[in-house]
Write an enzyme that holds these catalytic residues in place. Sequence first.
Site, PDB file in Angstrom:
ATOM      1  N   ARG A  47       2.439   1.763  -3.512  1.00  0.00           N
ATOM      2  CA  ARG A  47       1.228   2.289  -4.347  1.00  0.00           C
ATOM      3  C   ARG A  47       1.401   4.138  -3.981  1.00  0.00           C
ATOM      4  NH1 ARG A  47      -2.609  -2.815  -4.122  1.00  0.00           N
ATOM      5  NH2 ARG A  47      -1.925  -3.878  -5.736  1.00  0.00           N
ATOM      6  N   ASP A  89       0.752  -1.066   0.129  1.00  0.00           N
ATOM      7  CA  ASP A  89      -0.061   0.221   0.038  1.00  0.00           C
ATOM      8  C   ASP A  89       0.935   1.065   0.068  1.00  0.00           C
ATOM      9  OD1 ASP A  89      -2.450  -1.557   0.115  1.00  0.00           O
ATOM     10  OD2 ASP A  89      -2.367  -1.774   2.200  1.00  0.00           O
TER      11      ASP A  89
END
Length: 306
Positions: A151, A148
Amino acid sequence: MAKVTVVGAGNVGSNTARRIAEKDLADQVVMIDIVEGLPQGKGLDLAEAAPVVGHDARITGSNEYADTAGSDVVVVTSGLARQPGMSRDDLLLKNAGIVRSVVEQAAKHSPNAILIIVTNPLDAMCHVAMTASGFPRERVIGMAGVLDSARFRTFIAQELGVSVADTHAFVLGGHGDTMVPLARYSTVAGIPITELLAADRVTALEDRTRNGGAEVVALLKTGSAYYAPAAAVFEMVESILLDRKRVLPCATYLQGEYGVDGLFVGVPVVLGAGGMERVIEIKLSPDEQAAFDHSADAVRELVAKL
């Protein structure tokens, strides 16, 4: 040298095995899968690439857990991938059965291993793995926050036109729509992105990060992300096997930290030879704590369904 087992020879598993072998992290990498021939074929293919790439790791594939005996790290990627329109919750019960089975077998043959769980819904699967293995919390870790954060870092770098090497992102909470990207602690060369971007752009990047997996699924139409997840697993394995003490966001079993007890939630931890060696606790604003609590509640609901 180390031995690493990757359970699941699909896209995430095979890319993880490849990265570990090519970076000489382990001298033995075993891919295991329920499908006969699949791990053997991918293992042979990767082995035949070794002379060209230039490493001497022994990569093998098997359907037998006896071949995984004595592993230092076991990465669990097996399970059903999310399809378009499918929520992480839909996967819950099907993947729980798969993870329980593979972890019981892997733990029996490698009782001292560190488990890295990748199967979704991630936080709930970590609970399944800890129960099935009987391992302490230090040796059961979920891979979500590294992915995460990667990203988020990608989107920050693209937005500002800077190198990803100079970005740092902070994401807490469960792996899903309730994750908490913390802009205040996310930086470019040490400068918080809240000082470099307008508030609406920060919000847009946070929202895109929350939906990062779904965005890839929608584009692929026949599967889910695997290059970035494999890279994230590699970073965790590297920190453990080389005892690098990297501070990485991982799903870990909280025992009072961040006001949460008895639940796997994503927080920054120190990863070393002992696995999860320390939780790094930071002071959250009331809004951030509320978002974190909301994310933890979403995980608690999934675990309750189990």
